[in-house]
Structures are given as C-alpha cells and as structure tokens.
Design an enzyme around this catalytic site. Structure first.
Site, PDB file in Angstrom:
ATOM      1  N   CYS A  69       0.942  -1.180   0.040  1.00 52.71           N
ATOM      2  CA  CYS A  69      -0.027  -0.079   0.092  1.00 52.71           C
ATOM      3  C   CYS A  69       0.771   1.172   0.167  1.00 52.71           C
ATOM      4  CB  CYS A  69      -1.077   0.098   1.019  1.00 52.71           C
ATOM      5  SG  CYS A  69      -0.208  -0.729   2.686  1.00 52.71           S
ATOM      6  N   HIS A 112      -2.134   6.190   4.563  1.00 52.44           N
ATOM      7  CA  HIS A 112      -0.769   6.241   4.857  1.00 52.44           C
ATOM      8  C   HIS A 112      -0.394   7.718   4.290  1.00 52.44           C
ATOM      9  CE1 HIS A 112      -1.485   2.264   6.100  1.00 52.44           C
ATOM     10  NE2 HIS A 112      -0.777   1.720   5.079  1.00 52.44           N
TER      11      HIS A 112
HETATM   12  N1  LIG Z   1      -4.709  -3.594   5.173  1.00 58.02           N
HETATM   13  C1  LIG Z   1      -4.187  -3.007   4.121  1.00 58.02           C
HETATM   14  O1  LIG Z   1      -4.193  -1.699   4.131  1.00 58.02           O
HETATM   15  C2  LIG Z   1      -3.417  -3.872   3.181  1.00 58.02           C
HETATM   16  C3  LIG Z   1      -2.973  -2.954   2.113  1.00 58.02           C
HETATM   17  C4  LIG Z   1      -2.060  -3.636   1.095  1.00 58.02           C
HETATM   18  C5  LIG Z   1      -2.293  -5.036   1.078  1.00 58.02           C
HETATM   19  N2  LIG Z   1      -2.626  -5.730   2.075  1.00 58.02           N
HETATM   20  C6  LIG Z   1      -2.555  -7.262   2.027  1.00 58.02           C
HETATM   21  O2  LIG Z   1      -3.836  -7.782   2.113  1.00 58.02           O
HETATM   22  C7  LIG Z   1      -3.995  -8.951   2.907  1.00 58.02           C
HETATM   23  C8  LIG Z   1      -5.027  -8.946   3.875  1.00 58.02           C
HETATM   24  O3  LIG Z   1      -4.703  -8.154   4.678  1.00 58.02           O
HETATM   25  P1  LIG Z   1      -5.744  -7.422   5.846  1.00 58.02           P
HETATM   26  O4  LIG Z   1      -5.265  -6.368   6.365  1.00 58.02           O
HETATM   27  O5  LIG Z   1      -7.242  -7.446   5.129  1.00 58.02           O
HETATM   28  O6  LIG Z   1      -5.688  -8.619   6.933  1.00 58.02           O
HETATM   29  P2  LIG Z   1      -6.582  -9.375   7.929  1.00 58.02           P
HETATM   30  O7  LIG Z   1      -7.821  -8.255   8.329  1.00 58.02           O
HETATM   31  O8  LIG Z   1      -5.951 -10.035   9.211  1.00 58.02           O
HETATM   32  O9  LIG Z   1      -7.602 -10.420   7.383  1.00 58.02           O
HETATM   33  C9  LIG Z   1      -6.880 -11.470   6.728  1.00 58.02           C
HETATM   34  C10 LIG Z   1      -8.063 -12.285   5.946  1.00 58.02           C
HETATM   35  O10 LIG Z   1      -7.576 -13.611   5.728  1.00 58.02           O
HETATM   36  C11 LIG Z   1      -8.254 -14.663   6.530  1.00 58.02           C
HETATM   37  N3  LIG Z   1      -7.221 -15.780   7.011  1.00 58.02           N
HETATM   38  C12 LIG Z   1      -6.276 -15.407   7.967  1.00 58.02           C
HETATM   39  N4  LIG Z   1      -5.332 -16.431   8.178  1.00 58.02           N
HETATM   40  C13 LIG Z   1      -5.937 -17.427   7.342  1.00 58.02           C
HETATM   41  C14 LIG Z   1      -5.244 -18.833   6.974  1.00 58.02           C
HETATM   42  N5  LIG Z   1      -4.467 -19.333   7.417  1.00 58.02           N
HETATM   43  N6  LIG Z   1      -6.231 -19.573   6.172  1.00 58.02           N
HETATM   44  C15 LIG Z   1      -7.129 -19.115   5.601  1.00 58.02           C
HETATM   45  N7  LIG Z   1      -7.606 -17.769   5.553  1.00 58.02           N
HETATM   46  C16 LIG Z   1      -6.942 -16.956   6.621  1.00 58.02           C
HETATM   47  C17 LIG Z   1      -8.819 -13.953   7.709  1.00 58.02           C
HETATM   48  O11 LIG Z   1     -10.063 -14.744   8.053  1.00 58.02           O
HETATM   49  P3  LIG Z   1     -10.552 -14.813   9.714  1.00 58.02           P
HETATM   50  O12 LIG Z   1     -11.520 -13.586   9.660  1.00 58.02           O
HETATM   51  O13 LIG Z   1     -11.079 -16.220   9.817  1.00 58.02           O
HETATM   52  O14 LIG Z   1      -9.313 -14.653  10.610  1.00 58.02           O
HETATM   53  C18 LIG Z   1      -9.419 -12.893   7.024  1.00 58.02           C
HETATM   54  O15 LIG Z   1     -10.489 -13.107   6.066  1.00 58.02           O
HETATM   55  C19 LIG Z   1      -2.365  -9.298   3.425  1.00 58.02           C
HETATM   56  O16 LIG Z   1      -1.625 -10.254   2.423  1.00 58.02           O
HETATM   57  C20 LIG Z   1      -1.970  -7.967   3.423  1.00 58.02           C
HETATM   58  O17 LIG Z   1      -0.545  -7.779   3.421  1.00 58.02           O
HETATM   59  C21 LIG Z   1      -3.321  -5.290   2.986  1.00 58.02           C
END
Ligand SMILES: NC(=O)c1ccc[n+]([C@@H]2O[C@H](COP(=O)([O-])OP(=O)(O)OC[C@H]3O[C@@H](n4cnc5c(N)ncnc54)[C@H](OP(=O)(O)O)[C@@H]3O)[C@@H](O)[C@H]2O)c1
Length: 345
Positions: free
Chosen positions: A148, A240
């Site tokens: 991001c 950010h």
């Molecule tokens: N947030 C941002 O601003 C942002 C920006 C760019 C990229 N990203 C990337 O986007 C991705 C998601 O980020 P996020 O911020 O949304 O994270 P998050 O809120 O922690 O969400 C993660 C998701 O994946 C699921 N999950 C977690 N562990 C898992 C496993 N072992 N097997 C299957 N599903 C699993 C979770 O399910 P549960 O609800 O059941 O735990 C949830 O649906 C990451 O790779 C991150 O680096 C995020």
C-alpha cells in the site's frame, strides 16, 4: 453486457471487506463467491464477518456462505476470477494452484510480487507490464498489487521521474487499517507512534524498481531507483502519509513538479480509474488523512500530494494514499478491469 462472476479470498479481513464493498454494484463484476477464512467456512457472510465499513453488511452478499478455495467448486458456480485478500502465508499455498487450474487471481498479498513471471501493477504507471502474461504457462492469470505505501510512493514519483535523482528518502506514517483487523493492540497504539512494521521497509525498498522498470521481452529490467525507507504505525484509521525527499535535476522547480503531477492522466474506459490520479493541494497543512484519504472519484483512488518545496537542489513533499482502496482493493479491481479490456481475462 453480462458481468463477470468473481469471488473474494479472505473476505472477513479489512482488505476483504473493502473488496466486498467495492464489488457490490460494480459495472463489470458480479460478486458471486466468498472463500476461505481461518474459522468461518460454511457460515453465512453476515455471521462470519465483523463488518467495519458502515452500518451493515451489504444485503446482496450477507447470505453467501464462505466456501473452501477449490477451483472445481468455483467453476461450478461460474466464478472465473478471484481477488485475494489473504495473508502471505496462506496465499503461498492457495493462489498459484488456483491460477494453474484456470481461475484468474488478482492479489493483494505480497507472496508472489517479485516473481519474474508475475506483473506487479499500478495500471496508470506500468499497464504495459501485463505483456508478460502473453507467454504464460498457467491457464489463469496471476497478477499482484504492490504494497500500500509503495503504491502511494510510486504513483507520486512516476510523473516526475525525469526531474529527479535516483535516491529517494522516505518516511511513512501508516494507518491502523493497514494492520488488518483486529490489528494492533489498543494499548500499543493509543496516543503513540510505533517505529516498526514487520517487513514493510523491505517492500518499499524493492518493489518500486520492478514497477518503474522496463519489460524487455520476458525479462524485467529494474529501474535505477534507490529507496531509503523508515515506516511508522500511527493512530490514524485510514490513509498512509508518506514523507519524501530527493535531489532534483537542474531546472526542476516546484512549479514544474506540480505541473507534471497534475498533468498525469487516468485511463479512459476503466470505471475505477480517476480522470486525474494525482491531486495536488496548495494549503500549508495538507495532505491530511482526515480530509484527503477518500479524495477523488471513485473515492480513495486518488493520491494526494502537498507541501511541495524545492530548496538548494533538494525537493521535499508528502503523498497520501488510501491504503485499503488505491493501496489495495481499488487498485486490484482496476487491474482486473484492464485485464478484461485487453482480453487477458
Ligand atoms: N490492510 C491494508 O491496508 C493492506 C494493504 C495492502 C495489502 N494488504 C494485504 O492484504 C492481505 C490481507 O490484509 P488484511 O489487512 O485484510 O488482513 P486481515 O484483516 O488480518 O484479514 C485476513 C483475512 O484472511 C483470513 N485468514 C487469515 N489467516 C488465514 C489462514 N491461515 N487461512 C485462511 N484464511 C486466513 C482471515 O480470516 P479470519 O477472519 O477467519 O481470520 C481474513 O479473512 C495481506 O496479505 C496484506 O498484506 C493489506
């Protein structure tokens, strides 16, 4: 025109929720499947998610049951493309097998970003990198979104590349939604700044050279750019802020930098591309997350630049990017729109 049926991997997290919100009512895509979470397979979406983006879960998706990420089941439901919001570890085992099996994957996860046969894309910056997919061996495409903060930095630097030197000094002030949900513990972040975000500085250092590089045949030639990065978590909900400093070439004035940034055009015919992807603010206290994180149309797809100064051959400025929209789901959806338009999907 029939909309393409799509799914979301990891729909309960922060990024997954943003995908769900942005795909509801999208003109080219119909959200038809939700797949995989640690704990919620088989549950209805409204039971599985702790919805953070408004008063209630969008009605059209609330009854969808979360399923396992199996290509056969996706094909049965006529889902051709999935957007991934999975953490890197689970992306590692799920995304490539899906694309080998013929399901197209556009992902936010970092696991495949630096793979030599996978485009790392911001459509307005390096849309031509999609060419690498022409020689692909997998039936489905696999395309990645940058980190991001990388997206905000690269969108701001791309229009002024010819005016600047190759070293860029960067400090980021990153929002809490970037840490996912539930994210950082409240006692660690309330009234505080935390000068450490795991793996973040490495991504900011390595990804820009691939995005700004050239594709020669099937090989990436990285751009001559060296990023020196410090990343900090701050108690802000969305957006950010990126502080940037670099040497400028002779004749690069503040006015020329502003005119290059504001002249940058979006991509016509792609519904998620703003007419102008960079907005420059003149006020002495902008950009600010509370005022600028949802700038533009569609909201959150524009990077805001401000406090642009050039003194003694050094330029300083700030960029602000909405981390879950332009830095995440919105950029992925824009990539998929381009893939659709150019026939890769
Ligand atoms: N947030 C941002 O601003 C942002 C920006 C760019 C990229 N990203 C990337 O986007 C991705 C998601 O980020 P996020 O911020 O949304 O994270 P998050 O809120 O922690 O969400 C993660 C998701 O994946 C699921 N999950 C977690 N562990 C898992 C496993 N072992 N097997 C299957 N599903 C699993 C979770 O399910 P549960 O609800 O059941 O735990 C949830 O649906 C990451 O790779 C991150 O680096 C995020």
């Amino acid at each position: 025109m029939d909309r393409l049926r799509v799914g979301v991997l990891g729909p309960t997290g922060m990024m997954g929720q943003r995908f769900v919100q942005m795909l509801c009512g999208h003109p080219c895509f119909e959200l038809a499947g939700l797949y995989v979470s640690r704990s919620s397979i088989g549950k209805r979406y409204s039971e599985a998610v702790s919805w953070k983006l408004g008063p209630s879960v969008p009605e059209q998706v609330s009854g969808i049951r979360i399923a396992e990420p199996k290509a056969k089941a996706m094909r049965k439901e006529k889902v051709d493309l999935v957007f991934s919001a999975l953490p890197s570890e689970s992306a590692a085992t799920i995304e490539k097998p899906l694309s080998v099996a013929g399901i197209h994957v556009v992902t936010n996860s970092s696991y495949h970003r630096m793979d030599p046969d996978v485009p790392l894309m911001i459509p307005e910056v390096n849309g031509d990198h999609l060419r690498i997919l022409q020689g692909r061996k997998r039936k489905g495409i696999l395309v990645t979104n940058p980190n991001c903060s990388t997206t905000g930095l690269v969108m701001g630097l791309d229009p002024i590349r010819k005016l600047i030197g190759s070293e860029v000094f960067v400090s980021t002030y990153q929002a809490l939604s970037g840490a996912g949900y539930p994210g950082v513990a409240s006692l660690d972040i309330m009234g505080n700044v935390v000068p450490f975000i795991r793996d973040e500085e490495d991504k900011l250092i390595h990804e820009p050279a691939k995005i700004l590089g050239e594709l020669e045949g099937e090989k990436y030639v990285p751009a001559d750019i060296r990023v020196v990065a410090n990343c900090v978590r701050v108690p802000v909900r969305d957006g950010h802020t990126i502080s940037v400093a670099f040497k400028v070439k002779k004749g690069a004035t503040r006015e020329r930098i502003i005119s290059h940034l504001t002249a940058k055009k979006g991509i016509r015919d792609l519904p998620s591309s703003p007419v102008r992807p960079i907005s420059v603010r003149d006020e002495e206290d902008r950009p600010r997350p509370d005022l600028d994180a949802f700038a533009g149309d569609p909201p959150g797809m524009v990077v805001t630049a401000g406090r642009i100064r050039v003194d003694d051959g050094i330029a300083r400025m700030f960029f602000l990017v909405n981390n879950t929209i332009r830095g995440g789901a919105g950029n992925s959806i824009l990539i998929a729109e381009q893939c659709l338009k150019e026939g890769y999907i």
